[in-house]
Design a protein around this motif. Structure first.
Motif, short mmCIF file in Angstrom:
data_model
loop_
_atom_site.label_atom_id
_atom_site.label_comp_id
_atom_site.label_asym_id
_atom_site.label_seq_id
_atom_site.Cartn_x
_atom_site.Cartn_y
_atom_site.Cartn_z
N GLU A 133 0.83 -1.21 0.00
CA GLU A 133 0.00 0.00 0.00
C GLU A 133 0.86 1.25 0.00
O GLU A 133 0.62 2.19 -0.78
N GLU A 134 1.88 1.28 0.85
CA GLU A 134 2.76 2.44 0.92
C GLU A 134 3.48 2.67 -0.41
O GLU A 134 3.62 3.81 -0.87
N ALA A 135 3.91 1.56 -1.04
CA ALA A 135 4.60 1.67 -2.32
C ALA A 135 3.68 2.20 -3.41
O ALA A 135 4.07 3.02 -4.24
N ALA A 136 2.44 1.73 -3.41
CA ALA A 136 1.48 2.18 -4.43
C ALA A 136 1.16 3.65 -4.26
O ALA A 136 1.05 4.40 -5.26
N ILE A 137 0.99 4.10 -3.03
CA ILE A 137 0.69 5.51 -2.77
C ILE A 137 1.86 6.39 -3.22
O ILE A 137 1.66 7.43 -3.86
N LEU A 138 3.07 5.98 -2.90
CA LEU A 138 4.25 6.75 -3.30
C LEU A 138 4.35 6.83 -4.83
O LEU A 138 4.64 7.90 -5.39
N ARG A 139 4.07 5.71 -5.50
CA ARG A 139 4.13 5.69 -6.96
C ARG A 139 3.11 6.66 -7.56
O ARG A 139 3.39 7.37 -8.53
N TYR A 140 1.92 6.69 -6.98
CA TYR A 140 0.90 7.61 -7.45
C TYR A 140 1.32 9.07 -7.20
O TYR A 140 1.15 9.92 -8.09
N GLU A 141 1.84 9.36 -6.03
CA GLU A 141 2.25 10.73 -5.71
C GLU A 141 3.36 11.21 -6.65
O GLU A 141 3.36 12.37 -7.09
N LEU A 142 4.28 10.32 -6.99
CA LEU A 142 5.34 10.69 -7.93
C LEU A 142 4.77 10.92 -9.33
O LEU A 142 5.19 11.86 -10.03
N ALA A 143 3.82 10.10 -9.74
CA ALA A 143 3.18 10.29 -11.05
C ALA A 143 2.43 11.61 -11.09
O ALA A 143 2.42 12.32 -12.11
N GLU A 144 1.80 11.95 -9.98
CA GLU A 144 1.07 13.21 -9.89
C GLU A 144 2.03 14.39 -9.99
O GLU A 144 1.78 15.37 -10.72
N GLU A 145 3.14 14.31 -9.28
CA GLU A 145 4.15 15.38 -9.33
C GLU A 145 4.73 15.55 -10.73
O GLU A 145 5.02 16.66 -11.16
N ASP A 146 4.90 14.43 -11.44
CA ASP A 146 5.48 14.46 -12.78
C ASP A 146 4.45 14.82 -13.85
O ASP A 146 4.80 14.91 -15.04
N GLY A 147 3.20 14.99 -13.46
CA GLY A 147 2.17 15.34 -14.42
C GLY A 147 1.83 14.24 -15.41
O GLY A 147 1.42 14.53 -16.54
N LYS A 148 1.96 12.98 -15.00
CA LYS A 148 1.68 11.87 -15.91
C LYS A 148 0.18 11.75 -16.18
O LYS A 148 -0.65 12.02 -15.31
N GLU A 149 -0.13 11.33 -17.39
CA GLU A 149 -1.53 11.24 -17.80
C GLU A 149 -2.32 10.29 -16.92
O GLU A 149 -3.48 10.54 -16.58
N ILE A 150 -1.71 9.17 -16.49
CA ILE A 150 -2.42 8.19 -15.70
C ILE A 150 -2.89 8.80 -14.38
O ILE A 150 -4.00 8.51 -13.91
N ALA A 151 -2.11 9.69 -13.80
CA ALA A 151 -2.51 10.35 -12.55
C ALA A 151 -3.72 11.25 -12.78
O ALA A 151 -4.66 11.27 -11.98
N ALA A 152 -3.70 11.98 -13.91
CA ALA A 152 -4.83 12.84 -14.23
C ALA A 152 -6.10 12.02 -14.49
O ALA A 152 -7.21 12.42 -14.11
N GLN A 153 -5.95 10.87 -15.15
CA GLN A 153 -7.10 10.01 -15.42
C GLN A 153 -7.68 9.43 -14.13
O GLN A 153 -8.90 9.35 -13.96
N VAL A 154 -6.80 9.04 -13.22
CA VAL A 154 -7.24 8.53 -11.92
C VAL A 154 -8.02 9.61 -11.17
O VAL A 154 -9.07 9.35 -10.58
N GLN A 155 -7.51 10.83 -11.20
CA GLN A 155 -8.19 11.94 -10.53
C GLN A 155 -9.55 12.22 -11.16
O GLN A 155 -10.52 12.55 -10.47
N GLN A 156 -9.64 12.06 -12.48
CA GLN A 156 -10.91 12.25 -13.18
C GLN A 156 -11.93 11.21 -12.73
O GLN A 156 -13.09 11.53 -12.46
N LEU A 157 -11.49 9.96 -12.63
CA LEU A 157 -12.36 8.90 -12.16
C LEU A 157 -12.85 9.17 -10.74
O LEU A 157 -14.03 8.99 -10.43
N MET A 158 -11.95 9.59 -9.88
CA MET A 158 -12.32 9.87 -8.49
C MET A 158 -13.34 11.00 -8.42
O MET A 158 -14.30 10.95 -7.66
N ALA A 159 -13.14 12.02 -9.25
CA ALA A 159 -14.04 13.18 -9.22
C ALA A 159 -15.41 12.83 -9.80
O ALA A 159 -16.45 13.17 -9.22
N ASP A 160 -15.44 12.13 -10.93
CA ASP A 160 -16.71 11.83 -11.60
C ASP A 160 -17.63 10.98 -10.74
O ASP A 160 -18.85 11.14 -10.77
N SER A 161 -17.06 10.04 -9.99
CA SER A 161 -17.86 9.13 -9.17
C SER A 161 -17.87 9.53 -7.70
O SER A 161 -18.38 8.77 -6.87
#
Length: 277
Positions: A133-161
């Protein structure tokens, strides 16, 4: 909403009468197919496994002693997989009554839909491993900081639902039900108002934990998808069928978590009292 046992029996009886009608029979067939497409059997197995793991630590937290055979047997009855599957089927039927299940079936019975559901369940199981869990959260936070598309898509899913707020609300309610269970078993003496204050004091911590966990989990699940698959999934949840299914899933599973939390609290209180005798 958690349905008391006797009311659930009445609901099942009423459902059996309704299913005598041809149109209802077709609807029931569609619901059965949808539950299969959503792999609810595997979901119920995961809920049981997660519940058993969570409950194992409760006894040591409260008594300082490891869980024994009596506690293990009690918890096994609370998280009975067949019972979980029955409640899922009944409550999903009620929550989706009158909805057109065709678009939901079309998406989740497709190869794309099946791959997504399989990845979601695999990610949920993977997060049970120590440190995952800790590793997955860190990976997501790094993707978010780097502006990766997957992070933006995940945020879109969280917001829409509305995943964050729905999960926070569900966890707060489940925690309140746990305290009510403790009180029912004689191990919590404060008032209902005090229970609610204790639960609401956890809100901000729960929200922060939920944000991190959801981001890590969703990214872990969806990174292996082919280009365009996640965009199609986002589009499904944005539409009316996705919104209806999302509401039904939260209603069903929040009810289950409430029920399990109450039974776990009451069972823990009674178990600790019996150990003290």
């Amino acid at each position: 909403m958690t349905i008391p046992l006797r009311l659930r029996d009445l609901k099942a009886a009423a459902l059996a009468v309704v299913l005598c009608l041809p149109g209802a029979a077709r609807a029931a067939g569609d619901l059965d197919a949808l539950l299969v497409a959503l792999q609810m059997g595997e979901t119920a197995a995961l809920m049981r496994e997660e519940g058993l793991r969570h409950a194992e630590g409760l006894v040591s937290d409260y008594t300082g002693e490891p869980a024994g055979a009596g506690w293990t047997a009690l918890v096994g009855r609370i998280y009975d997989q067949a019972a979980i599957e029955t409640v899922i089927a009944q409550d999903m039927a009620a929550a989706l009554e009158g909805q057109d299940l065709g678009p939901m079936l079309a998406f989740f019975e497709s190869a794309r839909g099946q791959r997504i559901v399989t990845l979601e369940l695999a990610a949920r199981r993977a997060l049970m491993a120590e440190g995952a869990e800790e590793a997955a959260i860190l990976r997501y936070e790094l993707a978010e900081e780097d502006g990766k598309e997957i992070a933006a898509q995940v945020q879109q899913l969280m917001a829409d639902s509305d995943l964050v707020e729905r999960n926070v609300s569900g966890m707060l309610n489940a925690n309140l039900m746990f305290l009510r269970g403790l009180a029912s078993g004689g191990s919590y003496d404060d008032s209902e108002e005090a229970m609610i204050r204790d639960v609401w004091a956890q809100e901000e911590d729960i929200r922060l934990d939920t944000l991190g966990w959801l981001g890590g989990y969703l990214m872990l699940a969806y990174e292996p998808l082919q280009p365009g698959d996640l965009d199609a999934y986002i589009a499904f949840w944005q539409g009316a069928p996705g919104q209806a299914l999302n509401a039904a899933l939260f209603e069903t599973f929040n009810g289950l978590y409430d029920l399990h939390s109450f039974l776990l609290g009451r069972g823990l209180a009674e178990f600790v009292r019996s150990e003290e005798l």
